[in-house]
Design a protein around this motif. Structure first.
Motif, PDB file in Angstrom:
ATOM      1  N   ASP A 195       0.825  -1.209   0.000  1.00  0.00           N
ATOM      2  CA  ASP A 195       0.000   0.000   0.000  1.00  0.00           C
ATOM      3  C   ASP A 195       0.860   1.260   0.000  1.00  0.00           C
ATOM      4  OD1 ASP A 195      -2.145  -1.692   0.043  1.00  0.00           O
ATOM      5  OD2 ASP A 195      -2.620  -1.374   2.162  1.00  0.00           O
ATOM      6  N   ALA A 196       1.964   1.220   0.731  1.00  0.00           N
ATOM      7  CA  ALA A 196       2.850   2.385   0.782  1.00  0.00           C
ATOM      8  C   ALA A 196       3.493   2.637  -0.576  1.00  0.00           C
ATOM      9  CB  ALA A 196       3.920   2.181   1.856  1.00  0.00           C
ATOM     10  N   LYS A 197       3.863   1.567  -1.276  1.00  0.00           N
ATOM     11  CA  LYS A 197       4.461   1.737  -2.601  1.00  0.00           C
ATOM     12  C   LYS A 197       3.439   2.301  -3.590  1.00  0.00           C
ATOM     13  CE  LYS A 197       7.367  -1.591  -3.947  1.00  0.00           C
ATOM     14  NZ  LYS A 197       7.894  -2.960  -4.165  1.00  0.00           N
ATOM     15  N   LYS A 198       2.194   1.852  -3.494  1.00  0.00           N
ATOM     16  CA  LYS A 198       1.157   2.398  -4.370  1.00  0.00           C
ATOM     17  C   LYS A 198       0.935   3.883  -4.062  1.00  0.00           C
ATOM     18  CE  LYS A 198      -1.243   0.518  -6.951  1.00  0.00           C
ATOM     19  NZ  LYS A 198      -2.288  -0.530  -6.913  1.00  0.00           N
ATOM     20  N   LEU A 199       1.026   4.228  -2.795  1.00  0.00           N
ATOM     21  CA  LEU A 199       0.893   5.634  -2.401  1.00  0.00           C
ATOM     22  C   LEU A 199       2.011   6.473  -3.006  1.00  0.00           C
ATOM     23  CD1 LEU A 199      -0.593   7.687  -0.389  1.00  0.00           C
ATOM     24  CD2 LEU A 199       1.280   7.169   1.164  1.00  0.00           C
ATOM     25  N   ILE A 200       3.230   5.966  -2.933  1.00  0.00           N
ATOM     26  CA  ILE A 200       4.378   6.690  -3.483  1.00  0.00           C
ATOM     27  C   ILE A 200       4.236   6.853  -4.992  1.00  0.00           C
ATOM     28  CG2 ILE A 200       6.855   6.530  -3.901  1.00  0.00           C
ATOM     29  CD1 ILE A 200       6.081   7.409  -1.060  1.00  0.00           C
ATOM     30  N   ILE A 201       3.822   5.780  -5.650  1.00  0.00           N
ATOM     31  CA  ILE A 201       3.635   5.856  -7.109  1.00  0.00           C
ATOM     32  C   ILE A 201       2.603   6.929  -7.454  1.00  0.00           C
ATOM     33  CG2 ILE A 201       2.732   4.608  -9.105  1.00  0.00           C
ATOM     34  CD1 ILE A 201       3.928   2.045  -7.841  1.00  0.00           C
ATOM     35  N   ARG A 202       1.517   6.942  -6.729  1.00  0.00           N
ATOM     36  CA  ARG A 202       0.423   7.868  -7.070  1.00  0.00           C
ATOM     37  C   ARG A 202       0.754   9.310  -6.735  1.00  0.00           C
ATOM     38  NH1 ARG A 202      -1.934  11.019  -8.832  1.00  0.00           N
ATOM     39  NH2 ARG A 202      -4.170  11.518  -8.918  1.00  0.00           N
ATOM     40  N   GLN A 224      13.934  -0.648 -14.482  1.00  0.00           N
ATOM     41  CA  GLN A 224      14.753  -1.025 -13.325  1.00  0.00           C
ATOM     42  C   GLN A 224      15.177   0.189 -12.515  1.00  0.00           C
ATOM     43  OE1 GLN A 224      16.895  -5.040 -15.101  1.00  0.00           O
ATOM     44  NE2 GLN A 224      17.770  -3.071 -15.625  1.00  0.00           N
ATOM     45  N   GLN A 225      15.337   1.314 -13.183  1.00  0.00           N
ATOM     46  CA  GLN A 225      15.710   2.536 -12.464  1.00  0.00           C
ATOM     47  C   GLN A 225      14.535   3.124 -11.697  1.00  0.00           C
ATOM     48  OE1 GLN A 225      17.477   4.313 -16.175  1.00  0.00           O
ATOM     49  NE2 GLN A 225      19.102   4.933 -14.777  1.00  0.00           N
ATOM     50  N   TYR A 226      13.336   2.633 -11.970  1.00  0.00           N
ATOM     51  CA  TYR A 226      12.135   3.148 -11.311  1.00  0.00           C
ATOM     52  C   TYR A 226      11.758   2.327 -10.082  1.00  0.00           C
ATOM     53  CZ  TYR A 226       7.260   4.754 -10.812  1.00  0.00           C
ATOM     54  OH  TYR A 226       6.072   5.263 -10.336  1.00  0.00           O
ATOM     55  N   THR A 227      11.949   1.007 -10.147  1.00  0.00           N
ATOM     56  CA  THR A 227      11.526   0.181  -9.020  1.00  0.00           C
ATOM     57  C   THR A 227      12.330   0.485  -7.756  1.00  0.00           C
ATOM     58  OG1 THR A 227      13.031  -1.592  -9.756  1.00  0.00           O
ATOM     59  CG2 THR A 227      10.725  -1.710 -10.476  1.00  0.00           C
ATOM     60  N   ALA A 228      13.597   0.871  -7.917  1.00  0.00           N
ATOM     61  CA  ALA A 228      14.432   1.126  -6.744  1.00  0.00           C
ATOM     62  C   ALA A 228      13.919   2.302  -5.910  1.00  0.00           C
ATOM     63  CB  ALA A 228      15.884   1.336  -7.162  1.00  0.00           C
ATOM     64  N   PRO A 229      13.672   3.481  -6.501  1.00  0.00           N
ATOM     65  CA  PRO A 229      13.152   4.578  -5.670  1.00  0.00           C
ATOM     66  C   PRO A 229      11.768   4.301  -5.097  1.00  0.00           C
ATOM     67  CG  PRO A 229      13.242   5.228  -7.994  1.00  0.00           C
ATOM     68  CD  PRO A 229      13.999   3.948  -7.862  1.00  0.00           C
ATOM     69  N   VAL A 230      10.937   3.563  -5.820  1.00  0.00           N
ATOM     70  CA  VAL A 230       9.623   3.229  -5.267  1.00  0.00           C
ATOM     71  C   VAL A 230       9.777   2.347  -4.035  1.00  0.00           C
ATOM     72  CG1 VAL A 230       7.447   2.026  -5.696  1.00  0.00           C
ATOM     73  CG2 VAL A 230       8.407   3.509  -7.458  1.00  0.00           C
ATOM     74  N   MET A 231      10.677   1.367  -4.106  1.00  0.00           N
ATOM     75  CA  MET A 231      10.923   0.517  -2.945  1.00  0.00           C
ATOM     76  C   MET A 231      11.499   1.329  -1.794  1.00  0.00           C
ATOM     77  SD  MET A 231      10.938  -2.500  -1.508  1.00  0.00           S
ATOM     78  CE  MET A 231      11.208  -4.006  -2.434  1.00  0.00           C
ATOM     79  N   ALA A 232      12.465   2.170  -2.089  1.00  0.00           N
ATOM     80  CA  ALA A 232      13.100   2.954  -1.024  1.00  0.00           C
ATOM     81  C   ALA A 232      12.100   3.875  -0.338  1.00  0.00           C
ATOM     82  CB  ALA A 232      14.264   3.764  -1.600  1.00  0.00           C
ATOM     83  N   LYS A 233      11.322   4.589  -1.143  1.00  0.00           N
ATOM     84  CA  LYS A 233      10.349   5.515  -0.550  1.00  0.00           C
ATOM     85  C   LYS A 233       9.181   4.773   0.073  1.00  0.00           C
ATOM     86  CE  LYS A 233      10.505   9.317  -0.554  1.00  0.00           C
ATOM     87  NZ  LYS A 233      11.131  10.211   0.445  1.00  0.00           N
ATOM     88  N   GLY A 234       8.807   3.643  -0.522  1.00  0.00           N
ATOM     89  CA  GLY A 234       7.657   2.914  -0.003  1.00  0.00           C
ATOM     90  C   GLY A 234       7.958   2.148   1.267  1.00  0.00           C
ATOM     91  N   MET A 235       9.094   1.448   1.298  1.00  0.00           N
ATOM     92  CA  MET A 235       9.416   0.644   2.476  1.00  0.00           C
ATOM     93  C   MET A 235      10.206   1.448   3.503  1.00  0.00           C
ATOM     94  SD  MET A 235      10.829  -3.248   2.856  1.00  0.00           S
ATOM     95  CE  MET A 235      12.576  -3.064   2.562  1.00  0.00           C
ATOM     96  N   GLU A 236      11.386   1.943   3.126  1.00  0.00           N
ATOM     97  CA  GLU A 236      12.247   2.632   4.092  1.00  0.00           C
ATOM     98  C   GLU A 236      11.630   3.923   4.618  1.00  0.00           C
ATOM     99  OE1 GLU A 236      16.273   3.363   2.873  1.00  0.00           O
ATOM    100  OE2 GLU A 236      16.212   1.606   1.577  1.00  0.00           O
TER     101      GLU A 236
END
Length: 1018
Positions: free
Chosen positions: A474-481, A594-606
């Motif tokens: 849910d946090a990753k979807k929030l970051i994406i949006r 691949q350059q996009y999934t990393a910031p989404v993970m970082a902002k979504g999880m960390e």
């Protein structure tokens, strides 16, 4: 001729940096010390502490970025010039003096390098200003990852600049956007507070020619300077267009615009009337009254029309900062608008960005690099190969530990690995920066048996029962949006073009592709995959298939075949036998994804999930996974042996500049896992005591129970070890308050950075103030303080044990600035507070005196003299002493710690589960590390531990035959003795913990021909 490349760059290194033939082998550090440079701690100050670091036993200083950054930067990651030093930190001469001082003390230097992004906006990045001035025809247009052809027609050939504090029309109407003319440089720029935005020189003619008749009347129709100005206005208009990106036309534009600017500056200098004419035209464009206008006339809404028309003609579109999430068309570092991604895959960019740093390597001033945010690079493996080649690597080095020793440059990368993910062994690097190790060693001191109880306590207190997996999704979807939608739009546009190229996929709509991409990204289990040049590894293929399968199950779409298409593109399979152009589009998209999934993970999880999930927050750190609730001794040994075999030169971190909490804070919070029942009782008691301190915000008590749970853990981990004066309490209260405001904004539930909830934040601050109010009437303070201090002993013991394990495990131990004493820091900026090095130097000198004499009787050594340090563990001298002693032994036996085997040692006896022991062995030399774990649980949850030899009963460390039959020297206490048992006893030789830990809480033993030092040595 300018070299320009579209899409993935290929080919050899830039011709300006040919591979060197001279052999050079990397210096593997013994131990590093991280220093955070800024205007308050400069190179000169760093130079002054080099003797102290050398005495401590450090082999390499490890500097934060020191290249030119934005003025006032506290971290240095916003570089604006790769080929200059940061003047706030020091000059080139001061850098050389620092490096020379290190060399004089037998030390080396590792630099933190930032290849992924640069600081932009403002007025100090020449490359970015070139892009703003010239658009796609800029010499540096390919230096930044900009989509010049987005779907929005208004952004075709432009870059979005989300810098405005309000909507564009409002800002323009207020007169906050102003045109200016620099007569000395002959150039026009738009200004918005600290931002300078160059005007396209091709449009200068419009500004110059306005009211030209008035200038003619002043100078006379035949005036030579007037005719020159008229000719110059025409010449500006004849510059090659911004859309013409042919190399020869770009070179022509770059050359001629500068010639014309110099000509304009010369005319202004020679003819004051021309300078006055341009100043008047600028004033009119800024909405001011011209010479023929009525200054008293009311503003009819047309006052800024001319300026608006000029702005619309530029290579950028000014926008309200909130627009960035949806329409940004340049890749950023995460969601930071003022950090633009750099195309390091372009050889020309690589050469320009590394010119200075590689010259420092060539001169022997720098021995290693730490690569920041390696996952942001287009092709990380290729970048590492180019970097090593530029430093002189031979072909084929780097795939095994032995070959990594042959690499010319010590290279570690910032890389966050998920559970079960492995660092690619074929990369020509020496390892990562140690985030994974920091969490592994911390997990050793978390009681895994308490996981279910701690989960129930958290759920009952907060009312939350969401699993962490779902929370992160849910946090990753929030970051994406809300933060990274613009980057997703760019990807969706590229994928749509690929779909449209085939009759089998042309029915997939842009919206459907965008939704599918968003779901796959939200389900991606790691930071990124590493598809490159049409090749996809087995591990990466499994990750992509897993993410697509989960996304497909979650999707409510009627046609889920779109996910099969996405999988085929991400794996490159769909390229098949397609045309070269089609294959290139597929490969480029897969690598951009691949350059996009990393910031989404970082902002979504960390940066979101870690601030929402508080079961045990010592597990919520960079590189960690809160789902892994502790690890066993056996698992830790397995991980350590694998590291010794695969990555023996990787960095071992504890605290870092990125840590959410320092290692010492985490070590204290770990203790809660040992006393879940007492923790539950205390929580309920504190909740009752503090209920009246809450406010009602939007119908709910504030702060929320989840935030309250975080508060109590934060206080437990950071509570000062000594009684606080009112002034000290006020300082602590401010620190905690600032941290919690950041925490709730990062969580994005009650407040956020982009939508601050003032009422909730005021309630939170008032609650903290109430918790930490001085005075006898504060029942919470009277209850919490003594309990936190009483249990702090076990947290300090954890911290001491973790430090020794880090200093002796396979790898290169790193010490974050100040961490040789206890440091109870929270996330930045709290962890960047000044360090008192003078205090540390004095204490180290005193500790040297303690060890200056020959040890006493072999059974006692320096033990009796160490009792005071152990009794006063809170002051940190015990930690400093242990680090100093251990690093001296690493200096003495560097090969053992660098290349020695890792041998797990079994424990036996009553408390065998509460000790971790292992040996490092090379030839006839061996060292043994012994540390206690879960010590509060070991002694029944009581707040005080048993004294003397009765503490450990019959607990022992059993020695295998290669380590048996020899005396052992305790590096920390000076004791010398032989293990019990052995030949003729019927039992294996063993080290009894009641003897080992009699004088010191942990043990480091050495055995070998030269293990027992001479007097005055260690």
């Amino acid at each position: 001729m300018l070299r320009r490349e579209r899409g993935p760059a290929a080919g050899a290194l830039p011709e300006s940096r040919p591979p060197r033939s001279a052999a050079r082998a990397a210096q593997i550090p013994r131990a590093t010390y991280r220093l955070q440079l800024n205007r308050d701690f400069t190179l000169a100050q760093a130079t002054a502490i080099v003797p102290y670091l050398a005495e401590l036993g450090i082999s390499h200083c490890y500097l934060s970025p020191c290249l030119k950054a934005r003025p006032g930067s506290t971290h240095g990651y916003d570089i604006v010039d790769y080929n200059a030093f940061n003047p706030e930190i020091g000059t080139a001469g001061e850098f050389r003096h620092f490096a020379a001082t290190l060399r004089d003390h037998g030390m080396g230097l590792i630099l933190d390098f930032v290849p992924n992004h640069m600081g932009v906006m403002g007025a100090d990045n020449a490359w970015w200003l070139d892009v703003l001035e010239n658009g796609p025809a800029a010499a540096h247009a390919d230096y930044f990852d900009i989509d010049w052809q987005p779907l929005n027609p208004e952004l075709q050939g432009k870059v979005l600049l989300p810098i405005l504090g309000e909507h564009y029309g409002t800002v323009l109407g207020r007169g906050e956007l102003s045109l200016a003319f620099d007569a000395g440089r002959g150039e026009f720029s738009l200004h918005y507070y600290a931002h300078r935005l160059p005007i396209d020189p091709a449009g200068y003619g419009r500004i110059i020619a306005d009211r030209f008749d008035l200038l003619g009347a002043t100078l006379g129709a035949g005036d030579e300077s007037l005719l020159e100005l008229q000719s110059l206005a025409t010449a500006f208009g004849h510059l090659p267009e911004r859309g013409d990106t042919r190399p020869e036309r770009i070179a022509e534009r770059q050359r001629d615009k500068e010639v014309h600017k110099r000509h304009l500056a010369a005319l202004c200098s020679a003819a004051p009337a021309i300078a006055a004419h341009l100043a008047a035209n600028v004033a009119a464009l800024n909405g001011g009254a011209g010479p023929d206008d009525d200054a008293a006339a009311p503003d009819n809404g047309e006052r800024f029309d001319a300026l608006h028309a000029l702005i619309k003609a530029q290579a950028y579109r000014l926008a309200y900062w909130r627009v960035a999430a949806d329409e940004i068309n340049y890749r950023r570092f995460f969601d930071q608008n003022d950090l633009a991604a750099v195309c390091m895959e372009n050889p020309e960019v690589f050469a320009d960005c590394h010119r200075l740093v590689l010259s420092l390597v060539d001169e022997g001033l720098v021995q290693g690099l730490r690569i920041d945010h390696a996952d942001g690079l287009y092709d990380p493996a290729r970048y590492f190969r180019h970097l090593q080649a530029a430093a002189g690597a031979r072909e084929g080095t780097g795939a095994t530990p032995r070959r990594r020793r042959q690499l010319p440059l010590y290279l570690v990368i910032e890389k966050i690995l998920a559970e079960g993910e492995r660092l690619a062994e074929e990369w020509p690097i020496h390892g990562d920066t140690g985030y994974r190790f920091a969490n592994q060693v911390n997990g050793l001191f978390v009681d895994a048996a308490a996981e279910q109880r701690m989960s129930r306590i958290y759920a009952e207190f907060t009312g939350r029962r969401t699993e962490f997996d779902e929370l992160v999704h849910d946090a990753k979807k929030l970051i994406i949006r809300w933060s990274l939608q613009g980057e997703l739009n760019v990807l969706a546009s590229q994928l749509s073009r690929i779909a449209a190229a085939s009759r089998h996929t042309c029915d997939f709509t842009l919206n459907g592709l965008r939704a599918a991409l968003a779901e796959v990204v939200a389900c991606f289990p790691v930071y990124r995959s590493y598809f490159a040049a049409g090749q996809l590894g087995t591990q990466d293929r499994r990750l992509i298939e897993r993410a697509v399968a989960v996304a497909k199950r979650r999707s409510p779409a009627a046609d889920i075949s779109v996910f099969d298409f996405v999988r085929a593109v991400l794996s490159g399979d769909i390229a098949g036998d397609g045309s070269d152009a089609y294959r290139q589009r597929v490969w480029t998209f897969a690598m951009k994804f691949q350059q996009y999934t990393a910031p989404v993970m970082a902002k979504g999880m960390e940066d979101t999930g870690f601030y929402r999930y508080h079961r045990l927050v010592s597990l919520n750190d960079v590189g960690g996974d809160p789902r892994r609730f502790g690890i066993t001794v056996a698992a830790f040994h397995a991980l350590s042996r694998a590291r010794a075999q695969r990555w023996p030169y990787t960095m071992l971190a504890a605290s870092t500049h990125d840590s959410k909490r320092s290692a010492d804070v985490r070590a204290r919070i770990d203790v809660l896992s040992e006393i879940p029942a007492a923790w539950k009782v205390a929580l309920n008691r504190w909740r009752r005591l503090n209920r009246s301190k809450k406010r009602v915000v939007e119908g709910q008590p504030a702060p929320s129970r989840n935030d309250e749970y975080l508060i109590y853990q934060t206080l437990f981990g950071t509570w000062p070890l000594h009684e606080m004066s009112d002034a000290a309490l006020a300082d602590y209260r401010q620190r905690i308050g600032c941290y919690l405001l950041k925490a709730v904004r990062e969580a994005k539930e009650q407040s956020s950075w982009i939508n601050i909830n003032d009422e909730y934040e005021a309630a939170l601050s008032a609650f903290v103030d109430g918790l930490l109010a001085p005075g006898a009437n504060n029942l919470f303070l009277a209850d919490f303080g003594p309990a936190a201090r009483r249990l702090a002993h076990f947290g300090l013991l954890n911290g001491l044990a973790q430090t020794l394990v880090r200093l002796t495990s396979p790898g290169v131990p790193d010490i974050y600035q100040g961490d040789e004493l206890w440091q109870f820091n929270l996330v930045d900026p709290d962890n960047r507070r000044p360090v008192d090095f003078a205090w540390r130097e004095r204490w180290l000198a005193e500790l040297r005196e303690l060890r200056s004499a020959r040890p006493g009787a072999p059974a006692a050594g320096w033990g009796p003299a160490l009792r005071e340090l152990a009794a006063e563990m809170a002051d940190g001298r015990l930690k400093l002493y242990m680090i100093w002693c251990t690093l001296q032994w690493r200096r003495r036996w560097s090969e053992v710690f660098r290349d020695g085997d890792y041998l797990p040692l079994p424990a036996g006896g009553r408390d065998a589960a509460h000790v971790c022991a292992y040996a490092r062995r090379l030839g006839e030399r061996a060292v043994i590390t012994v540390v206690p774990r879960l010590d509060l649980k070991r002694q029944g949850g009581r707040g005080t531990a048993p004294e003397g030899r009765a503490a450990w009963g019959d607990t022992r460390i059993e020695l295998p035959s290669p380590l048996a039959g020899q005396p052992w020297f305790n590096v920390l206490t000076g004791q010398v003795w032989r293990p019990a048992g052995g030949a003729g006893s019927g039992a294996p030789e063993a080290l009894a913990l009641d003897r080992l830990l009699e004088y010191f809480p942990v043990a480091l033993l050495a055995s070998g021909p030269d293990a027992l030092p001479e007097a005055g040595e260690i």
